[in-house]
Design an enzyme around this catalytic site. Sequence first.
Site, PDB file in Angstrom:
ATOM      1  CG  PHE A 214      -0.258   0.077   2.533  1.00  0.00           C
ATOM      2  CD1 PHE A 214      -0.007   1.300   3.152  1.00  0.00           C
ATOM      3  CD2 PHE A 214       0.153  -1.084   3.186  1.00  0.00           C
ATOM      4  CE1 PHE A 214       0.620   1.365   4.382  1.00  0.00           C
ATOM      5  CE2 PHE A 214       0.785  -1.036   4.416  1.00  0.00           C
ATOM      6  CZ  PHE A 214       1.021   0.198   5.022  1.00  0.00           C
ATOM      7  CB  CYS A 215       1.797   3.870  -1.663  1.00  0.00           C
ATOM      8  SG  CYS A 215       0.851   3.747  -3.198  1.00  0.00           S
ATOM      9  CB  THR A 216       0.022   8.434  -0.242  1.00  0.00           C
ATOM     10  OG1 THR A 216       1.187   8.422   0.568  1.00  0.00           O
ATOM     11  CG2 THR A 216      -0.900   9.566   0.211  1.00  0.00           C
TER      12      THR A 216
ATOM     13  CB  ILE B  68      -3.337   5.452   2.941  1.00  0.00           C
ATOM     14  CG1 ILE B  68      -2.212   4.427   2.999  1.00  0.00           C
ATOM     15  CG2 ILE B  68      -3.780   5.828   4.355  1.00  0.00           C
ATOM     16  CD1 ILE B  68      -0.876   5.010   3.426  1.00  0.00           C
TER      17      ILE B  68
END
Length: 307
Positions: A174-176, A203
């Site tokens: 996952f990332c922003t 996110i």
Amino acid sequence: MFTISALYHFTRFDDPAALKAPLAKVACGNGVTGTLLLAPEGINGTIAGSRAGIDAVLDHIRALPGCADLEWKESHSPTRPFGKVKVRLKREIVTMGQPDVDPAARTGHYVEASDWNDLIGRDDVAVIDTRNDYEVAIGTFDGAIDPKTASFGAFPAWWEENKHRFHNKKVAMFCTGGIRCEKSTNYLLGQGVEDVFHLKGGILKYLEEVPASDSTWQGECFVFDGRVSVGHGLEVGPHLLCYACRRPILPADQNHPGYEAGVSCHHCVDETTNEDKARFRERQKQMVLAQARGTDHLTGKMVPGKT
């Protein structure tokens, strides 16, 4: 309220330079500020403005080659998070430094925010946070592995050193907002990892859609705009930004002896020279003067939204 739109799209631009001026003109003409990056692999950025202004820019982007199915995430802020618009040409819209990585060809399995908790709660799934160390420091998912990388370009080397830890594991990343996972999942697939998953929309989509009562997220999410951090429901978080090192800090960190507005914080006070600090002080002085005048400290032009 200002509408904030975070977007990215991987597509082939044969001549990104030819797209720069028209895109900047549409943004400026509609009072939209923020940063947009153009590269041969596509477009990435975050912009803010009125509803009509954002719609005008998004319409323009959707008309670019291969961008008809552009997706974006929106949030709102009572203050303008950017002072001006910047459209920049880059080699990559998110720098990984792996020429063979091609997210437009294939990526890992997308996982909707509503299904993310079930996936990462499984014993056969390893969860990896692909963001930079200073982002992870203020918030991440329960049980997520922090590679402790200072930049996304360091991820491939970290993987090479740690891939033995994930034998017979499914990998969820996952990332922003999702863009780094597009590249990191393509990279892992190229390394022979068969079961690769990533959080669709990142996110930000999770915090928008999953209630705090059902969430496995802890802390705040760093964002690359004037809000600095957001929490559940995309509510603005408590963090400020150190304009010397661009790391997030809390209001209480301003009481640290290493803090000087625009010059240093407890993270970076020992990382810069006296010459650096003198330069930062002058920059901070010009920023304060510009804010008092309602102008941009670099161009001298009036900042939209200032009077």
